[in-house]
Design an enzyme around this catalytic site. Structure first.
Site, PDB file in Angstrom:
ATOM      1  CD  GLU A  46      -1.395  -2.248   2.354  1.00  0.00           C
ATOM      2  OE1 GLU A  46      -2.168  -2.241   3.126  1.00  0.00           O
ATOM      3  OE2 GLU A  46      -0.381  -2.751   2.108  1.00  0.00           O
ATOM      4  CG  ASN A  47       4.985   0.912   1.161  1.00  0.00           C
ATOM      5  OD1 ASN A  47       4.552   0.127   0.937  1.00  0.00           O
ATOM      6  ND2 ASN A  47       6.198   1.146   1.611  1.00  0.00           N
TER       7      ASN A  47
END
Length: 216
Positions: A46-47
């Site tokens: 997700e980063n």
């Protein structure tokens, strides 16, 4: 091999060549270490990474390269980087084939509770809610019982839910259980446990698969 590694190794068998996969914190992050050589899986974080590889050797970590939990990772050929908004757009659009998440409780309907730890302060549900709702297949890896010996697979979750009816497969240190429309189906038992152990440590009704396997 420790319990966490055994669970991760079994979960790795659920992945197929060419998949896009998101891994949660903890046991799921160990899965890249158990993929067969030559298998092409693009792990998404997700980063903003697509194409994470195995954990780096000690001393070879890149301080600027980490997964969503902040742990150091490597990348594979063809990896790409982007912002978190793009990462979550991929998730919300349903482009993730499989997500492997940790769990605190899973109900017999496939409800998942994995974000609110009793007695601890947490920032919020985070991206697990979207992953659980939008991914094509959700696999939960966890210990079969809590530290207090209480079943984590239950008839109904008592902890705050991450998402309802989202889990497809549960892999624990004792068993592999499918979540079906007819209920929970025990398909594999992990040594040294037997069927009676698994049933006794499960807080919901288990159907036993005719082709039940034992993993040594």
């Amino acid at each position: 091999m420790g319990i966490r590694e055994r669970i991760a190794k079994r979960a790795a068998k659920e992945l197929k060549d060419g998949m896009i996969v998101n891994l949660g914190i903890g046991i799921p992050s160990l899965i890249p270490n158990f993929l067969p050589k030559g298998m092409r899986i693009m792990f998404q974080a997700e980063n903003g990474i697509l194409g994470m590889g195995e954990s780096p050797d000690k001393g070879k970590e890149d301080a600027n390269l980490c997964n969503a939990a902040g742990y150091p990772v490597t990348t594979v050929d063809g990896a790409s980087y982007f912002d978190s908004a793009t990462a979550f757009a991929m998730i919300r659009k349903g482009l993730i084939d499989v997500t492997v998440l940790g769990g605190l409780q899973v109900s017999e309907q496939g409800d998942l509770a994995n974000w609110m730890v009793p007695g601890k302060r947490v920032p919020g549900v985070g991206g697990g809610m979207e992953l659980a709702q939008k991914t094509k297949k959700v696999i939960v890896v966890m210990s079969h019982v809590s530290k207090d010996g209480e079943p984590k697979i239950v008839t109904e979750c008592s902890l705050p839910l991450t998402a309802r009816q989202c889990v497809h497969l549960i892999i624990t240190d004792q068993a592999v259980i499918e979540v079906t429309k007819e209920g929970l189906l025990l398909t594999e038992v992990m040594a040294p446990y037997n069927v009676e152990d698994v049933v006794a440590n499960t807080g919901a009704f288990l159907q036993i698969a005719p082709s039940l396997k034992r993993i040594e």
